[in-house]
Write a protein that holds these residues in place. Structure first.
Motif, PDB file in Angstrom:
ATOM      1  N   MET A  91       0.694  -1.255  -0.352  1.00 48.66           N
ATOM      2  CA  MET A  91       0.520  -0.452   0.328  1.00 48.66           C
ATOM      3  C   MET A  91       0.751   1.107  -0.122  1.00 48.66           C
ATOM      4  N   GLY A  92       0.347   2.589  -1.118  1.00 51.62           N
ATOM      5  CA  GLY A  92       1.318   3.239  -0.801  1.00 51.62           C
ATOM      6  C   GLY A  92       0.387   4.736  -0.464  1.00 51.62           C
ATOM      7  N   MET A  93       0.647   5.932  -0.996  1.00 49.19           N
ATOM      8  CA  MET A  93       0.281   7.140  -0.723  1.00 49.19           C
ATOM      9  C   MET A  93      -0.226   7.683  -1.513  1.00 49.19           C
ATOM     10  N   SER A  94      -1.643   7.514  -2.048  1.00 48.07           N
ATOM     11  CA  SER A  94      -2.700   7.054  -3.328  1.00 48.07           C
ATOM     12  C   SER A  94      -3.373   8.640  -3.355  1.00 48.07           C
ATOM     13  N   GLY A  95      -3.224   9.332  -4.399  1.00 52.38           N
ATOM     14  CA  GLY A  95      -3.911  10.684  -3.687  1.00 52.38           C
ATOM     15  C   GLY A  95      -5.564  10.264  -4.877  1.00 52.38           C
ATOM     16  N   ARG A  96      -6.414  11.144  -4.061  1.00 50.54           N
ATOM     17  CA  ARG A  96      -8.108  10.970  -4.611  1.00 50.54           C
ATOM     18  C   ARG A  96      -8.602  12.407  -4.308  1.00 50.54           C
ATOM     19  N   TYR A  97     -10.189  12.086  -5.344  1.00 56.54           N
ATOM     20  CA  TYR A  97     -10.707  13.019  -5.921  1.00 56.54           C
ATOM     21  C   TYR A  97     -11.905  13.250  -5.581  1.00 56.54           C
ATOM     22  N   LEU A  98     -12.985  13.415  -4.929  1.00 53.37           N
ATOM     23  CA  LEU A  98     -14.257  13.520  -5.087  1.00 53.37           C
ATOM     24  C   LEU A  98     -14.632  14.288  -5.582  1.00 53.37           C
ATOM     25  N   VAL A  99     -16.253  14.030  -6.056  1.00 58.06           N
ATOM     26  CA  VAL A  99     -17.066  15.784  -6.366  1.00 58.06           C
ATOM     27  C   VAL A  99     -17.947  15.605  -5.445  1.00 58.06           C
ATOM     28  N   VAL A 100     -17.761  16.507  -4.694  1.00 59.73           N
ATOM     29  CA  VAL A 100     -18.318  17.446  -3.986  1.00 59.73           C
ATOM     30  C   VAL A 100     -19.705  18.036  -3.731  1.00 59.73           C
ATOM     31  N   THR A 101     -21.610  18.227  -3.764  1.00 62.93           N
ATOM     32  CA  THR A 101     -22.249  19.306  -2.995  1.00 62.93           C
ATOM     33  C   THR A 101     -21.606  19.657  -1.838  1.00 62.93           C
ATOM     34  N   GLU A 102     -21.858  20.928  -1.867  1.00 65.51           N
ATOM     35  CA  GLU A 102     -22.078  21.954  -0.462  1.00 65.51           C
ATOM     36  C   GLU A 102     -22.453  21.096   0.596  1.00 65.51           C
ATOM     37  N   GLU A 103     -23.625  20.798   0.235  1.00 66.44           N
ATOM     38  CA  GLU A 103     -24.378  19.180   1.332  1.00 66.44           C
ATOM     39  C   GLU A 103     -23.362  18.447   1.763  1.00 66.44           C
ATOM     40  N   LEU A 104     -22.662  17.821   1.203  1.00 65.36           N
ATOM     41  CA  LEU A 104     -21.572  16.461   0.950  1.00 65.36           C
ATOM     42  C   LEU A 104     -20.494  16.823   2.386  1.00 65.36           C
ATOM     43  N   VAL A 105     -19.847  18.197   1.633  1.00 66.72           N
ATOM     44  CA  VAL A 105     -18.916  18.923   2.706  1.00 66.72           C
ATOM     45  C   VAL A 105     -19.386  19.139   3.326  1.00 66.72           C
ATOM     46  N   GLU A 106     -20.377  19.682   3.681  1.00 68.35           N
ATOM     47  CA  GLU A 106     -20.860  20.392   5.364  1.00 68.35           C
ATOM     48  C   GLU A 106     -21.063  18.794   6.083  1.00 68.35           C
ATOM     49  N   SER A 107     -21.419  17.663   5.291  1.00 65.91           N
ATOM     50  CA  SER A 107     -21.832  16.582   6.098  1.00 65.91           C
ATOM     51  C   SER A 107     -20.794  15.637   6.480  1.00 65.91           C
ATOM     52  N   ILE A 108     -19.861  15.993   5.962  1.00 65.30           N
ATOM     53  CA  ILE A 108     -18.400  15.517   6.198  1.00 65.30           C
ATOM     54  C   ILE A 108     -17.598  16.362   7.685  1.00 65.30           C
ATOM     55  N   LYS A 109     -17.439  17.826   7.394  1.00 65.61           N
ATOM     56  CA  LYS A 109     -17.272  18.564   8.272  1.00 65.61           C
ATOM     57  C   LYS A 109     -18.002  18.367   9.354  1.00 65.61           C
ATOM     58  N   SER A 110     -19.315  17.960   9.563  1.00 69.57           N
ATOM     59  CA  SER A 110     -19.756  17.821  10.815  1.00 69.57           C
ATOM     60  C   SER A 110     -19.957  15.987  11.891  1.00 69.57           C
ATOM     61  N   GLY A 111     -19.099  15.408  10.817  1.00 71.74           N
ATOM     62  CA  GLY A 111     -18.776  13.906  11.323  1.00 71.74           C
ATOM     63  C   GLY A 111     -19.998  13.052  10.575  1.00 71.74           C
ATOM     64  N   GLU A 112     -21.183  13.740  10.006  1.00 70.79           N
ATOM     65  CA  GLU A 112     -22.037  12.844   9.816  1.00 70.79           C
ATOM     66  C   GLU A 112     -22.369  12.030   8.691  1.00 70.79           C
ATOM     67  N   VAL A 113     -20.698  12.210   7.696  1.00 69.26           N
ATOM     68  CA  VAL A 113     -20.215  11.287   6.870  1.00 69.26           C
ATOM     69  C   VAL A 113     -18.860  11.465   6.689  1.00 69.26           C
ATOM     70  N   SER A 114     -18.456   9.171   6.506  1.00 71.47           N
ATOM     71  CA  SER A 114     -16.510   9.814   6.336  1.00 71.47           C
ATOM     72  C   SER A 114     -16.299   9.823   4.799  1.00 71.47           C
ATOM     73  N   VAL A 115     -15.014  10.072   4.658  1.00 75.98           N
ATOM     74  CA  VAL A 115     -14.843  10.492   3.741  1.00 75.98           C
ATOM     75  C   VAL A 115     -14.697   8.997   2.908  1.00 75.98           C
ATOM     76  N   HIS A 116     -14.047   7.727   3.634  1.00 74.71           N
ATOM     77  CA  HIS A 116     -13.763   6.202   3.455  1.00 74.71           C
ATOM     78  C   HIS A 116     -15.411   5.456   2.546  1.00 74.71           C
ATOM     79  N   ASP A 117     -16.820   6.370   3.378  1.00 75.23           N
ATOM     80  CA  ASP A 117     -17.894   5.694   2.985  1.00 75.23           C
ATOM     81  C   ASP A 117     -18.455   6.847   1.514  1.00 75.23           C
ATOM     82  N   CYS A 118     -17.310   7.593   1.371  1.00 75.37           N
ATOM     83  CA  CYS A 118     -17.657   8.194  -0.784  1.00 75.37           C
ATOM     84  C   CYS A 118     -17.008   7.301  -1.598  1.00 75.37           C
TER      85      CYS A 118
END
Length: 155
Positions: free
Chosen positions: A1-28
């Motif tokens: 395993m190495g360090m992998s660069g990843r891109y997620l396309v996000v809505t403002e709502e998804l960003v807020e859910s990630i910031k609040s801890g409601e959604v984990s980046v690992h689940d996206c």
């Protein structure tokens, strides 16, 4: 395993859910994984390991105002739709010849760019960077058109 660069396309709502801890980046769902090419792309486009002047500095955001914080145990970097559009337009104007002028395997080796090794073939490595640029450009074009933003992180 190495360090992998990843891109997620996000809505403002998804960003807020990630910031609040409601959604984990690992689940996206990851929209684009450029694997270990992230630092080679950053270095080729910007000439250094971390910093980059906009708009090309937006393509692999690793510092500055794009830093959102550490969520899901990762440092996340957010690009607004306007920044995605600016980056896409800059890539659109970057000719293959200009990209080749920016590229130097020897400089990457000297600067310790991850995961570059001395025995790598310069032309083959450049072609991998070109393919990665094409992939990122396609993602940024679609994201700009959709009105969404992008979160970038290294995992």
């Amino acid at each position: 395993m190495g360090m992998s660069g990843r891109y997620l396309v996000v809505t403002e709502e998804l960003v807020e859910s990630i910031k609040s801890g409601e959604v984990s980046v690992h689940d996206c769902a990851v929209d684009l994984d450029i694997d270990k090419m992230w630092q080679m792309l950053q270095f080729t486009l910007n000439g250094n390991l971390v910093e980059g002047e906009p708009p090309l500095g937006y393509l692999v955001p690793l510092a500055g105002e794009q830093y959102v914080g550490n969520y899901s145990d990762m440092d996340l970097f957010l690009l607004s739709n306007e920044q995605v559009l600016e980056a896409y337009m800059a890539l659109e104007q970057l000719t293959p010849e200009e990209l080749k002028e920016r590229y130097s395997l020897d400089r990457m080796i000297a600067e310790g760019v991850y995961p570059v090794m001395e025995d790598w073939d310069a032309e083959e490595t450049f072609q991998e960077i070109v393919q990665t640029v094409d992939d990122v450009q396609a993602l940024f074009q679609a994201t700009a058109a959709s009105g969404n933003g992008i979160i970038f992180y290294v995992f």
